[in-house]
Design a protein around this motif. Structure first.
Motif, PDB file in Angstrom:
ATOM      1  N   GLU A 125       4.433 -15.702  19.813  1.00 49.39           N
ATOM      2  CA  GLU A 125       3.777 -15.574  18.501  1.00 49.39           C
ATOM      3  C   GLU A 125       3.830 -14.123  18.025  1.00 49.39           C
ATOM      4  O   GLU A 125       3.540 -13.207  18.795  1.00 49.39           O
ATOM      5  N   SER A 126       4.165 -13.925  16.781  1.00 45.04           N
ATOM      6  CA  SER A 126       4.133 -12.575  16.208  1.00 45.04           C
ATOM      7  C   SER A 126       3.054 -12.503  15.134  1.00 45.04           C
ATOM      8  O   SER A 126       2.606 -13.530  14.626  1.00 45.04           O
ATOM      9  N   LEU A 127       2.648 -11.285  14.801  1.00 42.55           N
ATOM     10  CA  LEU A 127       1.574 -11.118  13.821  1.00 42.55           C
ATOM     11  C   LEU A 127       2.074 -11.165  12.391  1.00 42.55           C
ATOM     12  O   LEU A 127       1.478 -11.809  11.543  1.00 42.55           O
ATOM     13  N   ALA A 128       3.178 -10.463  12.129  1.00 40.61           N
ATOM     14  CA  ALA A 128       3.611 -10.386  10.726  1.00 40.61           C
ATOM     15  C   ALA A 128       5.075  -9.991  10.644  1.00 40.61           C
ATOM     16  O   ALA A 128       5.493  -9.029  11.284  1.00 40.61           O
ATOM     17  N   LEU A 159      -2.406   4.399  12.336  1.00 35.97           N
ATOM     18  CA  LEU A 159      -1.898   4.370  10.968  1.00 35.97           C
ATOM     19  C   LEU A 159      -0.460   3.853  10.904  1.00 35.97           C
ATOM     20  O   LEU A 159       0.360   4.355  10.142  1.00 35.97           O
ATOM     21  N   SER A 160      -0.173   2.845  11.690  1.00 35.34           N
ATOM     22  CA  SER A 160       1.141   2.216  11.702  1.00 35.34           C
ATOM     23  C   SER A 160       1.055   0.846  11.055  1.00 35.34           C
ATOM     24  O   SER A 160      -0.036   0.348  10.747  1.00 35.34           O
ATOM     25  N   SER A 161       2.204   0.198  10.871  1.00 36.92           N
ATOM     26  CA  SER A 161       2.187  -1.154  10.321  1.00 36.92           C
ATOM     27  C   SER A 161       1.607  -2.141  11.327  1.00 36.92           C
ATOM     28  O   SER A 161       1.185  -3.230  10.951  1.00 36.92           O
ATOM     29  N   ALA A 162       1.567  -1.765  12.610  1.00 36.81           N
ATOM     30  CA  ALA A 162       0.893  -2.599  13.609  1.00 36.81           C
ATOM     31  C   ALA A 162      -0.592  -2.697  13.280  1.00 36.81           C
ATOM     32  O   ALA A 162      -1.199  -3.775  13.379  1.00 36.81           O
ATOM     33  N   ALA A 163      -1.184  -1.574  12.885  1.00 35.08           N
ATOM     34  CA  ALA A 163      -2.601  -1.573  12.504  1.00 35.08           C
ATOM     35  C   ALA A 163      -2.821  -2.420  11.254  1.00 35.08           C
ATOM     36  O   ALA A 163      -3.800  -3.175  11.165  1.00 35.08           O
ATOM     37  N   ASP A 164      -1.899  -2.322  10.288  1.00 35.99           N
ATOM     38  CA  ASP A 164      -2.009  -3.128   9.071  1.00 35.99           C
ATOM     39  C   ASP A 164      -1.911  -4.612   9.386  1.00 35.99           C
ATOM     40  O   ASP A 164      -2.665  -5.434   8.850  1.00 35.99           O
ATOM     41  N   ALA A 165      -0.983  -4.976  10.262  1.00 37.32           N
ATOM     42  CA  ALA A 165      -0.786  -6.382  10.617  1.00 37.32           C
ATOM     43  C   ALA A 165      -2.013  -6.935  11.332  1.00 37.32           C
ATOM     44  O   ALA A 165      -2.444  -8.073  11.069  1.00 37.32           O
ATOM     45  N   GLU A 200       0.829  -1.207   0.000  1.00 33.01           N
ATOM     46  CA  GLU A 200       0.000   0.000   0.000  1.00 33.01           C
ATOM     47  C   GLU A 200       0.863   1.256   0.000  1.00 33.01           C
ATOM     48  O   GLU A 200       0.589   2.216  -0.725  1.00 33.01           O
ATOM     49  N   ARG A 201       1.932   1.247   0.773  1.00 38.14           N
ATOM     50  CA  ARG A 201       2.806   2.410   0.835  1.00 38.14           C
ATOM     51  C   ARG A 201       3.613   2.577  -0.447  1.00 38.14           C
ATOM     52  O   ARG A 201       3.982   3.694  -0.804  1.00 38.14           O
ATOM     53  N   LYS A 202       3.896   1.471  -1.141  1.00 34.86           N
ATOM     54  CA  LYS A 202       4.626   1.553  -2.405  1.00 34.86           C
ATOM     55  C   LYS A 202       3.837   2.335  -3.462  1.00 34.86           C
ATOM     56  O   LYS A 202       4.423   2.850  -4.421  1.00 34.86           O
TER      57      LYS A 202
END
Length: 259
Positions: free
Chosen positions: A209-212, A146-152, A104-106
């Motif tokens: 465990e991690s999300l992404a 609006l961080s990558s945490a929200a995207d993940a 999305e950022r690309k």
């Protein structure tokens, strides 16, 4: 009439001079200085120390790259929610502060090659009964807006089972609310979580465990391939001469920079 015409010529010359000076000033600033947009509460990538000085891995990395490029650098704290708008408007030249590369950022910015691996992880209190992602069911979770945490989290199946997702301007606010009990967990960058674990390991724990998984890159304004290529050349040179490795060891204790 002659007097009026003379005054017009004088005024025209005056405004031409002002325009020339203004243009020269703007050009000098653009040519000599890289203005880098950062979140100044994003330790250990870019943050303020006890003396209110902006420090961090990305800060040292950017300074070293700017030196390779023969440029000066200025770090501009910004509202992270508006980072792409700040870049496209020209108010900053680069987004460089743990900026995750996403599809999305690309669409909005140009990216350098990835320089650091990261992941989104879950932080809870040490005495919490949350041990795995499924335990977030019915919980109140915080993250940076609006961080990558929200995207993940948006891509994670557990999202639909969480009671409430609360967004914050920065990670410090989220962790403060976690510590006070207003949140059950915080989703945050692994590099940030690891930093706080060294400071408050008696307070927090990080789930296995991690999300992404993800990677950090530097964001450049669309259309400015010249700056992108110049910056990438500098980053490559920092890898080759060992400077990047030394900066990484300073902040992470080992060389984590992607080659």
């Amino acid at each position: 009439m002659k007097r009026l015409i003379g005054m017009i010529f004088i005024l025209a010359a005056f405004f031409t001079l002002l325009t020339g000076c203004s243009s020269e000033k703007t050009t000098d600033k653009k040519d000599d200085t890289l203005i880098i947009g950062i979140d100044d509460k994003f330790a250990p990538m870019g943050f303020r120390d006890e003396n209110n000085q902006i420090v961090g891995f990305d800060i040292d990395y950017a300074k070293a790259a700017a030196e390779k490029m023969g440029m000066k650098v200025k770090f501009q704290p910004i509202d992270w929610k508006t980072k792409e708008a700040e870049l496209s408007s020209g108010r900053i030249d680069l987004i460089w502060n743990g900026y995750t590369i996403t599809d999305e950022r690309k669409k909005k910015v140009l990216f350098t090659k990835p320089y650091l691996k990261n992941a989104q992880v879950v932080v809870t209190l040490n005495d919490s009964n949350i041990e795995k992602l499924d335990d977030l069911k019915g919980k109140v979770v915080g993250l940076q807006s609006l961080s990558s945490a929200a995207d993940a989290l948006d891509e994670a199946p557990i999202k639909e089972k969480i009671k409430t997702v609360t967004e914050f301007a920065d990670n410090i606010q989220a962790l403060t609310d976690l510590k006070s009990g207003r949140l059950d967990a915080v989703i945050i960058d692994e590099v940030v979580a690891n930093y706080y674990m060294t400071k408050e390991k008696e307070t927090f724990k990080v789930l296995d465990e991690s999300l992404a998984p993800e990677e950090y890159g530097v964001g450049v304004k669309k259309g400015n391939e010249e700056l992108l290529n110049k910056l990438q050349k500098a980053l490559d040179e920092l890898n080759e001469d060992g400077t990047a490795a030394e900066i990484s060891k300073k902040w992470f204790g080992k060389d984590k920079v992607l080659k």
